[in-house]
Design a protein around this motif. Structure first.
Motif, PDB file in Angstrom:
ATOM      1  N   LEU A 100       0.835  -1.205   0.000  1.00 25.47           N
ATOM      2  CA  LEU A 100       0.000   0.000   0.000  1.00 25.47           C
ATOM      3  C   LEU A 100       0.866   1.250   0.000  1.00 25.47           C
ATOM      4  O   LEU A 100       0.585   2.225  -0.696  1.00 25.47           O
ATOM      5  CB  LEU A 100      -0.904   0.003   1.232  1.00 25.47           C
ATOM      6  N   LYS A 101       1.924   1.211   0.810  1.00 25.46           N
ATOM      7  CA  LYS A 101       2.845   2.343   0.855  1.00 25.46           C
ATOM      8  C   LYS A 101       3.485   2.567  -0.515  1.00 25.46           C
ATOM      9  O   LYS A 101       3.586   3.716  -0.983  1.00 25.46           O
ATOM     10  CB  LYS A 101       3.925   2.064   1.900  1.00 25.46           C
ATOM     11  N   THR A 102       3.880   1.471  -1.174  1.00 29.16           N
ATOM     12  CA  THR A 102       4.487   1.576  -2.503  1.00 29.16           C
ATOM     13  C   THR A 102       3.494   2.125  -3.515  1.00 29.16           C
ATOM     14  O   THR A 102       3.863   2.893  -4.417  1.00 29.16           O
ATOM     15  CB  THR A 102       5.003   0.197  -2.966  1.00 29.16           C
ATOM     16  N   SER A 103       2.223   1.761  -3.368  1.00 27.49           N
ATOM     17  CA  SER A 103       1.191   2.267  -4.284  1.00 27.49           C
ATOM     18  C   SER A 103       1.090   3.785  -4.228  1.00 27.49           C
ATOM     19  O   SER A 103       0.956   4.457  -5.255  1.00 27.49           O
ATOM     20  CB  SER A 103      -0.172   1.650  -3.939  1.00 27.49           C
ATOM     21  N   VAL A 104       1.168   4.348  -3.010  1.00 24.35           N
ATOM     22  CA  VAL A 104       1.133   5.804  -2.863  1.00 24.35           C
ATOM     23  C   VAL A 104       2.344   6.441  -3.535  1.00 24.35           C
ATOM     24  O   VAL A 104       2.228   7.454  -4.244  1.00 24.35           O
ATOM     25  CB  VAL A 104       1.096   6.199  -1.367  1.00 24.35           C
ATOM     26  N   ILE A 105       3.505   5.851  -3.308  1.00 21.03           N
ATOM     27  CA  ILE A 105       4.733   6.374  -3.925  1.00 21.03           C
ATOM     28  C   ILE A 105       4.604   6.368  -5.446  1.00 21.03           C
ATOM     29  O   ILE A 105       4.970   7.347  -6.123  1.00 21.03           O
ATOM     30  CB  ILE A 105       5.951   5.530  -3.479  1.00 21.03           C
ATOM     31  N   ASN A 106       4.054   5.288  -5.991  1.00 22.98           N
ATOM     32  CA  ASN A 106       3.906   5.188  -7.447  1.00 22.98           C
ATOM     33  C   ASN A 106       2.902   6.209  -7.980  1.00 22.98           C
ATOM     34  O   ASN A 106       3.119   6.809  -9.048  1.00 22.98           O
ATOM     35  CB  ASN A 106       3.457   3.772  -7.831  1.00 22.98           C
TER      36      ASN A 106
ATOM     37  N   GLN B 270       5.704  12.808 -13.042  1.00 25.91           N
ATOM     38  CA  GLN B 270       6.257  12.565 -14.381  1.00 25.91           C
ATOM     39  C   GLN B 270       5.343  13.120 -15.470  1.00 25.91           C
ATOM     40  O   GLN B 270       5.810  13.669 -16.474  1.00 25.91           O
ATOM     41  CB  GLN B 270       6.476  11.076 -14.599  1.00 25.91           C
ATOM     42  N   LYS B 271       4.037  12.966 -15.240  1.00 23.80           N
ATOM     43  CA  LYS B 271       3.062  13.426 -16.228  1.00 23.80           C
ATOM     44  C   LYS B 271       2.640  14.879 -15.987  1.00 23.80           C
ATOM     45  O   LYS B 271       1.799  15.396 -16.713  1.00 23.80           O
ATOM     46  CB  LYS B 271       1.820  12.534 -16.186  1.00 23.80           C
ATOM     47  N   GLN B 272       3.251  15.493 -14.946  1.00 27.60           N
ATOM     48  CA  GLN B 272       2.934  16.873 -14.571  1.00 27.60           C
ATOM     49  C   GLN B 272       1.440  17.053 -14.314  1.00 27.60           C
ATOM     50  O   GLN B 272       0.825  18.043 -14.707  1.00 27.60           O
ATOM     51  CB  GLN B 272       3.419  17.846 -15.652  1.00 27.60           C
ATOM     52  N   GLU B 273       0.886  16.047 -13.626  1.00 25.33           N
ATOM     53  CA  GLU B 273      -0.523  16.096 -13.253  1.00 25.33           C
ATOM     54  C   GLU B 273      -0.647  16.493 -11.778  1.00 25.33           C
ATOM     55  O   GLU B 273       0.219  16.192 -10.968  1.00 25.33           O
ATOM     56  CB  GLU B 273      -1.185  14.727 -13.458  1.00 25.33           C
ATOM     57  N   GLU B 274      -1.739  17.151 -11.461  1.00 30.71           N
ATOM     58  CA  GLU B 274      -1.975  17.535 -10.066  1.00 30.71           C
ATOM     59  C   GLU B 274      -2.642  16.395  -9.321  1.00 30.71           C
ATOM     60  O   GLU B 274      -3.469  15.670  -9.871  1.00 30.71           O
ATOM     61  CB  GLU B 274      -2.864  18.784 -10.006  1.00 30.71           C
ATOM     62  N   ILE B 275      -2.266  16.250  -8.060  1.00 29.87           N
ATOM     63  CA  ILE B 275      -2.881  15.239  -7.202  1.00 29.87           C
ATOM     64  C   ILE B 275      -3.750  15.942  -6.172  1.00 29.87           C
ATOM     65  O   ILE B 275      -3.333  16.925  -5.558  1.00 29.87           O
ATOM     66  CB  ILE B 275      -1.806  14.402  -6.479  1.00 29.87           C
ATOM     67  N   ASN B 276      -4.941  15.416  -5.985  1.00 30.15           N
ATOM     68  CA  ASN B 276      -5.807  15.917  -4.923  1.00 30.15           C
ATOM     69  C   ASN B 276      -5.361  15.222  -3.630  1.00 30.15           C
ATOM     70  O   ASN B 276      -5.729  14.079  -3.365  1.00 30.15           O
ATOM     71  CB  ASN B 276      -7.268  15.609  -5.237  1.00 30.15           C
ATOM     72  N   ILE B 277      -4.560  15.906  -2.841  1.00 33.11           N
ATOM     73  CA  ILE B 277      -3.970  15.294  -1.649  1.00 33.11           C
ATOM     74  C   ILE B 277      -5.020  14.858  -0.625  1.00 33.11           C
ATOM     75  O   ILE B 277      -4.927  13.752  -0.079  1.00 33.11           O
ATOM     76  CB  ILE B 277      -2.930  16.229  -1.006  1.00 33.11           C
ATOM     77  N   PRO B 278      -6.045  15.676  -0.332  1.00 30.26           N
ATOM     78  CA  PRO B 278      -7.071  15.191   0.602  1.00 30.26           C
ATOM     79  C   PRO B 278      -7.736  13.900   0.133  1.00 30.26           C
ATOM     80  O   PRO B 278      -8.001  13.003   0.938  1.00 30.26           O
ATOM     81  CB  PRO B 278      -8.069  16.350   0.666  1.00 30.26           C
ATOM     82  N   ASP B 279      -8.008  13.795  -1.175  1.00 26.86           N
ATOM     83  CA  ASP B 279      -8.612  12.575  -1.710  1.00 26.86           C
ATOM     84  C   ASP B 279      -7.666  11.381  -1.573  1.00 26.86           C
ATOM     85  O   ASP B 279      -8.076  10.285  -1.189  1.00 26.86           O
ATOM     86  CB  ASP B 279      -8.978  12.752  -3.182  1.00 26.86           C
ATOM     87  N   LEU B 280      -6.393  11.598  -1.909  1.00 25.11           N
ATOM     88  CA  LEU B 280      -5.404  10.521  -1.829  1.00 25.11           C
ATOM     89  C   LEU B 280      -5.221  10.075  -0.370  1.00 25.11           C
ATOM     90  O   LEU B 280      -5.163   8.876  -0.074  1.00 25.11           O
ATOM     91  CB  LEU B 280      -4.072  10.983  -2.415  1.00 25.11           C
TER      92      LEU B 280
END
Length: 337
Positions: A213-219, A226-236
């Motif tokens: 699970l930890k590795t999944s978050v890192i990936n 790499q794709k210069q996409e934004e991540i919704n941190i609260p959702d993640l």
């Protein structure tokens, strides 16, 4: 009977006086957390130095707040395993010196046993019961047959749940401790936004695995960068926390049903997690089980829980002499000192 407890397994220097294993007369904690935040985690050498600087004053304050002198103390309980070895040694050696000078019995206490005992401080809980211990270093399902008799039914095969939460939080760029930050920010997130696997351990249905699970978050974070996409941190954060808690609750339910437990206990630093507490309450309502949760102030490392467990260890005749050593690792069910 008054027990003086001493705790120094990680970054909290703590001392407490507890009467008859249940009544907290004092509980003093000196934490070096703010200093460790600068490094994104606990630095063992800094922790050891801060313990050495603080321990004498903390013990003195605990006695004063309890209205006691060493003459009033019946025994000295100290955490001797598991934990950071340098940090543990400070507490163990101080306790040995104090016990020798005051002529008091010395009681070695296992850190995880004391976390379980935090529930004795604010409830009428008595063994036997089933306990889920969740902390930064451990994730166990333990059958507590008596105050000093434990059986490990399930445990993590790699990372502990607390460690996975802390490291995932750091990967997301959240402040240390990551687990606490994830819990806070998850309240504004969508817990179904990201899908995570539910790890299973082949041949060990009661065990946990959190490294994947930890590795999944890192990936997820790495691929987004790499794709210069934004991540919704609260959702993640909410999605990750939901999955970790689901793994814990799922195994706890399986064990409880299989072995017929109706008295469920949570312990350890991660027992303060709001989702874990609410899901535990939901689980026990569903089955009609009795749930015991430690008060939030006793979830983290403290010396009141050490003194509480020390009381029961002392009644069982478990004491040590000046040869007592500290140990970085030791199973909860087999205590050697």
């Amino acid at each position: 009977m008054k027990i003086l407890g001493i705790e120094s397994s990680c970054d909290e220097t703590a001392a407490a006086v507890v009467e008859d294993g249940r009544i907290v007369k004092s509980n003093i904690i000196a934490s070096s957390l703010e200093e460790h935040k600068l490094y994104g985690g606990v630095v063992p050498e800094i922790a050891s130095r801060r313990h050495a600087e603080a321990i004498s004053g903390v013990v003195k304050e605990a006695l004063e707040q309890a209205g006691c002198t060493m003459d009033d103390i019946d025994a000295i309980a100290v955490t001797f395993a598991p934990g950071l070895i340098g940090a543990l040694l400070v507490g163990v050696n101080f306790a040995k010196g104090l016990a020798a000078s005051a002529g008091k019995p010395l009681v070695p206490v296992h850190h995880l046993r004391s976390h379980i005992a935090s529930n004795y401080l604010t409830s009428d809980l008595e063994p036997p019961f089933l306990c889920l211990i969740v902390s930064g270093g451990h994730s166990h399902i333990v059958a507590v047959n008596s105050y000093t008799d434990y059986e490990i039914i399930g445990k993590t095969r790699d990372d502990a749940a607390g460690e996975a939460l802390d490291k995932a939080g750091r990967t997301m760029g959240l402040p240390y401790p990551g687990g606490i930050s994830i819990d806070k920010i998850s309240k504004t997130g969508n817990s179904d936004a990201y899908a995570f696997p539910h790890p299973r351990v082949d041949g060990a249905p009661f065990d946990f695995s959190f490294s994947g699970l930890k590795t999944s978050v890192i990936n997820i974070v790495h691929n987004a960068k790499q794709k210069q996409e934004e991540i919704n941190i609260p959702d993640l954060a909410a999605s990750f926390q939901k999955n970790v808690v689901h793994c814990l609750i799922s195994n706890l339910e399986t064990v409880s049903e299989k072995f017929g437990y109706n008295k469920i206990v949570l312990a350890g630093g991660v027992s303060a997690n709001s989702l874990l507490r609410s899901e535990s309450e939901r689980l026990c309502r569903k089955h009609g089980w009795k749930l015991y949760l430690p008060e939030l102030k006793y979830c983290g490392d403290n010396a009141a829980m050490v003194a509480a467990q020390g009381y029961y260890e002392y009644l069982a005749g478990i004491t040590a002499d000046s040869s007592l050593n500290a140990y970085a690792t030791m199973p909860i069910d087999i205590v050697n000192f």
